[in-house]
Scaffold this active site. Structure first.
Site, mmCIF file in Angstrom:
data_model
loop_
_atom_site.group_PDB
_atom_site.id
_atom_site.type_symbol
_atom_site.label_atom_id
_atom_site.label_comp_id
_atom_site.label_asym_id
_atom_site.label_seq_id
_atom_site.Cartn_x
_atom_site.Cartn_y
_atom_site.Cartn_z
ATOM 1 C CG HIS A 131 -2.159 -0.777 1.106
ATOM 2 N ND1 HIS A 131 -3.242 -0.363 0.358
ATOM 3 C CD2 HIS A 131 -2.507 -1.975 1.617
ATOM 4 C CE1 HIS A 131 -4.199 -1.270 0.425
ATOM 5 N NE2 HIS A 131 -3.777 -2.257 1.178
ATOM 6 C CE LYS A 140 -4.865 0.544 4.495
ATOM 7 N NZ LYS A 140 -6.294 0.872 4.409
#
Length: 244
Positions: free
Chosen positions: A146, A150
């Site tokens: 990610h 995140k």
């Protein structure tokens, strides 16, 4: 002419909020009524920086709320929903302690749709995981990537996939290995290997539009549902019922 769905969006200036606002501009099924954010975007009829500042009359007008905030923000939103009995779509993850039990409690009186990932493609991968039961003797590994902003690691999606995989193969699997790199929207990979062969299941989100599309699809669906806790399974399989 069909009645438009009056939408409340909690976190309209966040990454997912921006993606949803873009889709709303071309979706005639919705009437963007209320947004909650630090600064008005101009895309909604009314804008508030604090949930507590929204008048009761305005709250009653909202047909459905979409939430992509943080757990503490969602905890503030739930009591307002219970006052009005309006539906909620939430993709918030990173819950701690008993926070998710409060979401479940809210679903006793409100229709609540929660999913760690609202991508139709990711849901399809989850269905494919069930077929791995035939090779439960293989070794398995789960990996995710990610963007660097995140916060939860592993992500809610990785946690969901991990549960799906353990259920399918009937044994404990190591937790997902998470990487936070650049601006990656989300890559989730399941690897199954024996001494003779290897299988990979991978989902790659190319943008946030896929999640926003899922949220709006769920919003159109949930306004017709009774109270209960719903998931992507209910949305994709309309004959199934939410957990009461």
């Amino acid at each position: 002419m069909a009645k438009k769905i009056k939408l409340g969006l909690f976190g309209s200036t966040g990454k997912m909020g921006v993606a949803i606002r873009q889709l709303l501009k071309s979706d005639s099924d919705f009437s963007p009524l209320v947004e909650v954010c630090s600064k008005p975007t101009g895309d909604f009829e009314e804008s508030f920086s604090d949930l507590k500042k929204i008048p009761a009359a305005t709250l009653k007008q909202v047909d459905v709320w979409i939430d992509f905030s943080r757990p503490e923000g969602l905890m503030d939103l739930l009591p307002l929903l219970q006052q009005t009995k309006k539906p909620l779509i939430s993709g918030t993850t990173g819950f701690e302690g008993n926070q998710f039990t409060k979401v479940e409690a809210a679903s006793k009186k409100n229709p609540v749709f929660w999913a760690s990932n609202m991508s139709v493609g990711l849901w399809t991968v989850r269905q494919a995981i069930k077929a791995l039961s035939t090779i439960s003797h293989f070794d398995f590994a789960l990996e995710e990537i990610h963007h660097t902003q995140k916060k939860d690691n592993p992500s809610g999606t990785a946690v969901t996939l991990h549960k799906d995989l353990e259920k399918a193969v009937g044994k404990k699997i190591p937790p997902a290995v998470g990487h936070r790199l650049g601006g990656v929207f989300g890559i989730h990979t399941i690897t199954a290997a024996s001494q003779s062969e290897m299988i990979k299941l991978e989902h790659n989100a190319l943008n946030r539009t896929v999640f926003a599309e899922g949220a709006l699809k769920a919003a159109k669906w949930i306004v017709k549902q009774p109270s209960g806790l719903y998931s992507m399974d209910d949305l994709m399989k309309p004959t199934s019922k939410g957990k009461k």
